[in-house]
Scaffold this motif. Structure first.
Motif, PDB file in Angstrom:
ATOM      1  N   VAL A   1       0.846  -1.206   0.000  1.00  0.00           N
ATOM      2  CA  VAL A   1       0.000   0.000   0.000  1.00  0.00           C
ATOM      3  C   VAL A   1       0.879   1.253   0.000  1.00  0.00           C
ATOM      4  O   VAL A   1       1.880   1.323   0.721  1.00  0.00           O
ATOM      5  CB  VAL A   1      -0.931   0.002   1.231  1.00  0.00           C
ATOM      6  N   HIS A   2       0.496   2.255  -0.835  1.00  0.00           N
ATOM      7  CA  HIS A   2       1.157   3.564  -0.815  1.00  0.00           C
ATOM      8  C   HIS A   2       0.264   4.545  -0.039  1.00  0.00           C
ATOM      9  O   HIS A   2      -0.948   4.601  -0.248  1.00  0.00           O
ATOM     10  CB  HIS A   2       1.364   4.080  -2.240  1.00  0.00           C
ATOM     11  N   SER A  19       2.205   7.506  -8.898  1.00  0.00           N
ATOM     12  CA  SER A  19       3.637   7.217  -9.015  1.00  0.00           C
ATOM     13  C   SER A  19       4.009   5.887  -8.376  1.00  0.00           C
ATOM     14  O   SER A  19       4.746   5.073  -8.971  1.00  0.00           O
ATOM     15  CB  SER A  19       4.451   8.346  -8.375  1.00  0.00           C
ATOM     16  N   ALA A  20       3.552   5.680  -7.152  1.00  0.00           N
ATOM     17  CA  ALA A  20       3.992   4.490  -6.406  1.00  0.00           C
ATOM     18  C   ALA A  20       3.671   3.191  -7.140  1.00  0.00           C
ATOM     19  O   ALA A  20       4.552   2.348  -7.340  1.00  0.00           O
ATOM     20  CB  ALA A  20       3.377   4.509  -5.013  1.00  0.00           C
ATOM     21  N   CYS A  66      -0.775   6.471 -17.360  1.00  0.00           N
ATOM     22  CA  CYS A  66      -1.839   7.188 -18.074  1.00  0.00           C
ATOM     23  C   CYS A  66      -2.943   7.666 -17.141  1.00  0.00           C
ATOM     24  O   CYS A  66      -3.683   8.596 -17.473  1.00  0.00           O
ATOM     25  CB  CYS A  66      -2.432   6.300 -19.173  1.00  0.00           C
ATOM     26  N   LEU A  67      -3.063   7.049 -15.964  1.00  0.00           N
ATOM     27  CA  LEU A  67      -4.061   7.501 -14.998  1.00  0.00           C
ATOM     28  C   LEU A  67      -3.669   8.825 -14.361  1.00  0.00           C
ATOM     29  O   LEU A  67      -4.515   9.558 -13.875  1.00  0.00           O
ATOM     30  CB  LEU A  67      -4.271   6.439 -13.908  1.00  0.00           C
ATOM     31  N   GLY A  68      -2.377   9.127 -14.352  1.00  0.00           N
ATOM     32  CA  GLY A  68      -1.935  10.409 -13.797  1.00  0.00           C
ATOM     33  C   GLY A  68      -0.689  10.290 -12.953  1.00  0.00           C
ATOM     34  O   GLY A  68      -0.755   9.842 -11.807  1.00  0.00           O
ATOM     35  N   ASP A  71       5.588  14.646 -14.324  1.00  0.00           N
ATOM     36  CA  ASP A  71       6.508  14.633 -15.461  1.00  0.00           C
ATOM     37  C   ASP A  71       7.785  13.866 -15.132  1.00  0.00           C
ATOM     38  O   ASP A  71       8.363  13.194 -15.998  1.00  0.00           O
ATOM     39  CB  ASP A  71       6.867  16.070 -15.860  1.00  0.00           C
ATOM     40  N   THR A  72       8.220  13.958 -13.885  1.00  0.00           N
ATOM     41  CA  THR A  72       9.423  13.212 -13.471  1.00  0.00           C
ATOM     42  C   THR A  72       9.186  11.711 -13.582  1.00  0.00           C
ATOM     43  O   THR A  72      10.074  10.955 -14.033  1.00  0.00           O
ATOM     44  CB  THR A  72       9.803  13.587 -12.033  1.00  0.00           C
ATOM     45  N   ASP A  73       7.991  11.285 -13.204  1.00  0.00           N
ATOM     46  CA  ASP A  73       7.666   9.864 -13.305  1.00  0.00           C
ATOM     47  C   ASP A  73       7.609   9.422 -14.763  1.00  0.00           C
ATOM     48  O   ASP A  73       8.083   8.335 -15.120  1.00  0.00           O
ATOM     49  CB  ASP A  73       6.333   9.583 -12.617  1.00  0.00           C
ATOM     50  N   TRP A  74       7.028  10.242 -15.604  1.00  0.00           N
ATOM     51  CA  TRP A  74       6.988   9.906 -17.037  1.00  0.00           C
ATOM     52  C   TRP A  74       8.396   9.769 -17.596  1.00  0.00           C
ATOM     53  O   TRP A  74       8.686   8.877 -18.402  1.00  0.00           O
ATOM     54  CB  TRP A  74       6.235  10.996 -17.809  1.00  0.00           C
ATOM     55  N   ARG A  75       9.284  10.697 -17.197  1.00  0.00           N
ATOM     56  CA  ARG A  75      10.654  10.644 -17.704  1.00  0.00           C
ATOM     57  C   ARG A  75      11.358   9.377 -17.222  1.00  0.00           C
ATOM     58  O   ARG A  75      12.105   8.729 -17.978  1.00  0.00           O
ATOM     59  CB  ARG A  75      11.408  11.895 -17.258  1.00  0.00           C
ATOM     60  N   GLU A  76      11.123   9.001 -15.959  1.00  0.00           N
ATOM     61  CA  GLU A  76      11.743   7.777 -15.437  1.00  0.00           C
ATOM     62  C   GLU A  76      11.233   6.548 -16.180  1.00  0.00           C
ATOM     63  O   GLU A  76      12.001   5.634 -16.527  1.00  0.00           O
ATOM     64  CB  GLU A  76      11.430   7.656 -13.942  1.00  0.00           C
TER      65      GLU A  76
END
Length: 1131
Positions: free
Chosen positions: A474-475, A507-508, A527-529, A532-537
């Protein structure tokens, strides 16, 4: 709404009135003849106030005084009947009085009756209580009226009734508003206090009492109410307004102002208000349906269209029946009523179709979708049983049974998992098919599945939001309120009385999928949200994993064009048949900064040149040498150039210069030398370069010019043969002698030299020289612009003498343009005359300004008197900028009084009375206006001007201006004393040219009996006419004098036109000629008093008395008007 008794007390007498302290901390009430002060927090009696001998009927806290500050005493007014109640408007401007005869009188603060309202019941309906709405959001003042006709009514300040009377079925004794005006309290003979909306809709009972209620008030800015009764009981209640709302996906409906329903779209933030005008008890919403329960009916609304963003509702059905229920649910064709253990299914027509009886109390019910008329309901009971019911089926399906009571329920999108929150705040997740408990978490108050992702749910509790994906841990993150929905990355949270959509990054769970190299699943979660840092990773991880499709989608989301170009190039190479993954991964590592790993992969794939290129670009020359080929000169030069670039970047410029020169990169070497100011090295490079290498030579010259070495720069330009750049160099360094010498040899550079030279002269206040330079360059427009700017500055700075000089120069400049350019002739001549006129005005006004501003005047009173008259007669309707008519009239009045022109002085003072007078002149003008009244009403005859053509005495104040009132002959004024000169202008007959006229005048035919002692002294600085006649000459007949005759009384000016005969009779010494250049004609003037000497400036053609002109030239060394030096040659 429900009322909770906070405290109660009882006094010995009837409670007649109650008032709160403005901050709500204390309560004062009138009980008999005593005043009692209570603490509102706990009902403690703070102190009784004594002093009144009779019954106290009214109490109030003072806010801003007892009466209007404009009124020094209490005013009394009679009324037609006994006044029972009164109330002031919010602004304190109007007072409403309720009378025993059923009349309401609205008066202003002075007691004057403005509006009279007669109630239908008359004296049978006494006005027992009135109150103005305290809300400042209402556009009009609204008066609530309660009478003993058992009705409550509302009126505007104008007396117009709002709506209809509302029946009460009891005698009202008190009426009051809440602080913001949203609710009304009403009490009376029914022994209770009722709560109404501001429109008079009854909402419920606050508290039942044992006797009549005589007063009730709401605590300021709160939901507390105090009630005072006939038997002395004081009751203090807290009103609790429960939340009535409903939610379906992204639509949230809630109650507002107790009688309205607001539907909010949580995504678009659109809102729509539905006014029910009755107490809203329950709300349910589902898809395009909305159900609202009112006290006596249920309204079913539907959307106008199937559009997901449509917010327009219309009434579909009405069920006119009173229902008692705990929960209300609406479906496509039915409504579901929940009453403790029983569920009833009713059609929209109100017919009961089915009923389900449960084993325990129903704690939670939710529509989980389905076809219209066959929707499924998820029901949770207090005994822990969870059921699924279809509205078209009598039999309930038990999903599972747990030991604790159900508090909240939700089912996953595929209906395979069930999440339950029990009364112990535990979240439990079950597999519906196997009834297996998958996991449980403590501190949960609500739960919701993600409608777009089967394996994700969230639950809230203890100020935290918990998100769980699949079987991952769980996050947790902080969140206030209750989770009521989860759609994509948006979580719908109910906090206090409002619901909001919170964007929560996923993110989690995404990183949990990345750890297992599940790139496609991670992309679905992203895609749920996510941020930008997470997308880049995600993009980087997919790129290293050579999942180019997922990496490309992720880089598109972060708009990283650099990596998109890399992926695009790799895809193109793959299409061409390349399959070497090591080479692809090497490119990826080089982009990511993992250079050594990339070099190893390049070498392993047989592409050492790519490693060399990479290390060279990175200035890692030691590593680059390891990949250098077998002494290729191109590669060696490239490496030296790159190394020089690197030396330059690490602040080793001299080493970089040597490397660039050895590599043949002269331009870069010159740039470094120039940036560091190394003149010697620049000269050395320039002298070694061949003259054909223009680019580096030109760069050398540019830097030498910047480094203040114009000589070396000129040497470089000469080596190149670039004469135009050499001219620009001389101009920029202001080496004018060299520039002029070059211009003499090469006339094509004339404009390039003289235009900057003129601008430089103008910047150094050498304007006449600048004009000449502009003329040489043929730039007359620039010359005019310079003079116009100087003129405007001179006027703005009150340097009117300079302004006159500049306007004269402007006029002569316009005349030159008119002579040179026939196309602009008419325009420039118009400007010439305009600027000549302005020059004369400012030249004269300079003396007036100095006289009014300086403590001492250098001009004689007669001169100031003449100048004032000249300006007053010459000023156009639109006074030129800077010229003050007040100063002109003030000077005229003052000098007229001193010289004996009392009538003119009186006229000037009268004119001043109509103008705005500066404070510093005010006292002097007022004193002069008074003292001039003691003087005779006439002017001194010595001051009256004489026309030398017709010998007419002209008035000092001439309506025609500076012309004779009789013959209309214009006066010729001296440019220093402004006396009228004894000159008459004459014109040549048609056919006589200026040259012929001069030759005829120069003949000087001798006339008998004339002892002519006329002398003409002509030199370069002036033209002086001295005329001396003896007595023998008097009476001689002069042909010119005969030409002066005219018809008296004519309104048109008749000029003096002379023939050849008259010209022959004239002496050259009697005639002054203004020799204007073309396209102007010459002007001719004849002196009529030979014994008076007149001088005309040969440059500006202004006339002076000879003695005045000589004195002024001695003082200033030049003409006072055009500033022409006495030693300058004439035009």
């Amino acid at each position: 709404m429900r009322a909770v008794l906070t405290w109660r007390d009882k006094a010995e007498h009837c409670i007649n009135d109650i008032a709160f302290k403005p901050d709500g901390t204390q309560l004062i009430l009138a009980a008999g003849s005593r005043l009692l002060v209570y603490d509102t927090s706990d009902g403690t009696l703070l102190q009784p106030l004594k002093g009144h001998k009779d019954t106290v009927y009214c109490v109030a806290y003072a806010k801003d005084g007892l009466w209007s500050p404009e009124q020094k005493s209490v005013s009394k007014h009679k009324s037609s009947s006994k006044i029972i109640c009164c109330s002031w408007t919010n602004d304190g401007q109007y007072l409403a009085l309720g009378m025993f005869n059923g009349i309401i009188s609205i008066r202003n603060k002075n007691g004057e009756e403005k509006v009279k309202i007669e109630r239908p019941g008359g004296s049978l309906s006494p006005i027992w209580s009135i109150c103005w709405n305290p809300s400042r959001e209402e556009r009009n003042d609204i008066l609530a009226v309660a009478d003993w006709g058992q009705k409550v009514s509302f009126y505007q300040l104008s007396g117009k009734q709002i709506g209809k009377d509302r029946a009460l079925n009891f005698d009202p004794c008190c009426i009051s508003y809440f602080t913001k005006g949203e609710y009304i309290l009403l009490g009376g003979s029914d022994k209770q206090v009722s709560l109404f909306t501001k429109d008079g809709v009854r909402l419920g009972t606050v508290g039942e009492q044992n006797s009549w209620v005589w007063t009730c008030q709401a605590k300021p800015d709160s939901n507390y109410v105090v009630v005072g009764c006939q038997d002395g009981t004081i009751s203090f209640y807290q009103l609790i307004f429960s939340t009535v709302h409903g939610l379906y996906k992204d639509r949230y409906a809630y109650r507002d102002s107790m009688t309205d329903v607001i539907v909010q779209h949580l995504i678009t933030e659109q809102k729509v208000r539905i006014k029910c005008k009755e107490l809203v008890k329950k709300i349910a919403i589902y898809r395009n349906r909305l159900a609202i329960q009112l006290p006596e009916k249920i309204l079913i609304y539907e959307l106008y269209s199937e559009d997901l963003s449509d917010m327009h509702y219309r009434v579909k059905e009405k069920i006119i029946k009173k229902f008692e229920c705990n929960l209300l649910v609406v479906c496509a064709n039915h409504i579901i009523l929940c009453q403790e253990k029983r569920l009833q299914c009713l059609s929209f027509s109100g017919v009961k179709e089915r009923e389900w009886q449960m084993e325990s109390l129903i704690r939670y019910i939710k529509v989980i979708g389905g076809p219209p008329g066959r929707e499924g309901l998820l029901v949770g009971l207090k005994n822990g049983q969870i059921l699924k019911i279809f509205v078209d089926n009598l039999f309930a399906i038990v999903l599972l049974k747990q030991a604790t009571a159900v508090r909240c329920l939700d089912m996953s999108a595929s209906r395979k998992k069930l999440a339950v929150v029990d009364e112990n705040d535990t979240c439990l997740v079950y597999d519906i098919d196997t009834k297996e408990l998958l996991f449980q978490e403590p501190n949960a108050n609500s739960v919701a599945w993600n409608t777009q992702c089967e394996d994700m749910l969230c639950f809230s509790g203890g100020g935290y939001l918990n998100i769980k994906a699949s079987t991952f841990p769980v996050h947790r993150q902080k969140l206030q309120g209750f989770v009521v929905g989860y759609n994509g990355s948006k979580i719908f949270c109910l906090h206090v009385f409002s619901i909001s959509a919170v964007e929560v990054p996923q993110s989690a769970p995404m990183y949990q999928y990345l750890d297992r190299k599940l790139f496609k699943e991670a992309y679905q979660i992203a895609c749920l949200g996510v941020t930008d840092t997470d997308w880049r990773e995600l993009a980087m991880e997919a790129l290293e994993g050579l999942d180019f499709e997922t990496a490309k989608k992720a880089f598109i989301r972060v708009q990283d064009l650099r990596y998109l170009e890399l992926i695009s190039s790799i895809e193109e190479r793959k299409k061409r048949g390349e399959t070497n993954n090591d080479l692809f991964l090497a490119d990826v590592f080089s982009y990511q900064g993992k250079f050594h790993e990339a070099a190893k992969l390049y070498k392993r794939s047989g592409h050492e040149n790519l490693a060399l290129e990479m290390y060279t670009d990175l200035c890692m020359f030691e590593y680059a040498k390891d990949f250098l080929g077998s002494g290729d000169p191109k590669e060696t030069k490239m490496l030296i150039t790159k190394q020089a670039d690197w030396a330059r970047n690490i602040k080793e410029p001299k080493a970089a210069v040597e490397m660039y020169i050895s590599a043949g990169e002269h331009v870069k070497a010159i740039e470094i030398c120039g940036d560091h100011g190394w003149v010697d090295m620049l000269i050395d490079i320039a002298r070694k370069l061949d003259k054909a290498e223009r680019e580096p030579l030109l760069l050398c010259a540019t830097y030498l010019k910047k480094l203040d070495s114009p000589g070396y720069a000129a040497e470089t330009y000469l080596k190149m043969g670039d004469l135009k750049s050499l001219v620009q160099l001389h101009v920029e360094t202001q080496r004018w002698a060299e520039a002029f010498a070059l211009g003499e040899k090469h006339p094509e550079f004339k404009d390039d030299i003289y235009v900057p030279y003129a601008q430089w002269l103008a910047e150094n206040d050498r304007f006449e020289e600048a004009q000449k330079a502009f003329h040489k360059a043929g730039r007359q427009r620039e010359a005019v612009q310079v003079l116009e700017q100087l003129t405007n500055n001179a006027v703005a700075e009150s340097r009117f003498n300079d302004a006159a000089y500049y306007y004269w120069m402007l006029s002569m400049q316009c005349l030159d343009i008119a002579q040179a350019d026939p196309a602009q002739k008419d325009t420039m001549l118009g400007k010439f005359y305009h600027f000549q006129r302005l020059a004369e005005l400012y030249h004269g006004y300079h003396a007036i300004h100095r006289h009014t501003e300086d403590p001492f005047s250098v001009h004689r009173p007669e001169t100031l008197f003449n100048i004032s008259r000249f300006l007053l007669h010459s000023l156009p309707k639109d006074t030129p900028s800077g010229i003050s008519k007040v100063k002109i009239l003030f000077t005229l009045a003052k000098q007229s009084k001193a010289l004996g022109a009392y009538r003119l002085a009186r006229h000037a003072y009268d004119k001043l009375r109509g103008l705005y007078i500066p404070a510093r002149f005010q006292k002097s003008i007022e004193l002069g206006t008074l003292t001039i009244r003691a003087k005779p009403f006439h002017d001194s005859e010595e001051l009256v001007p004489l026309c030398y053509r017709c010998s007419t005495n002209n008035p000092l104040l001439n309506n025609l201006g500076n012309v004779c009132i009789n013959c209309r002959q214009p006066f010729i004024f001296s440019a220093s004393s402004y006396d009228v000169l004894h000159l008459v202008e004459f014109y040549l007959e048609e056919g006589i040219t200026d040259e012929e006229a001069i030759s005829l005048i120069d003949l000087e035919v001798l006339r008998p009996k004339r002892d002519d002692r006329q002398l003409e002294i002509a030199n370069n600085s002036s033209q002086i006419l001295r005329l001396v006649e003896t007595k023998d000459s008097i009476g001689d007949e002069d042909p010119f004098t005969a030409k002066l005759s005219f018809e008296q009384g004519g309104s048109e000016f008749v000029p003096v036109v002379v023939s050849r005969l008259v010209l022959r009779s004239m002496s050259r010494r009697d005639v002054l000629i203004k020799r204007w250049p073309p396209p102007l004609r010459w002007q001719y003037f004849r002196s009529l008093l030979p014994d008076a000497s007149i001088t005309m400036c040969p440059s500006c053609f202004q006339m002076f008395h000879s003695e005045d002109y000589e004195l002024l030239v001695l003082q200033h060394g030049c003409c006072p008007y055009c500033r022409r030096c006495k030693d300058d040659p004439g035009p």
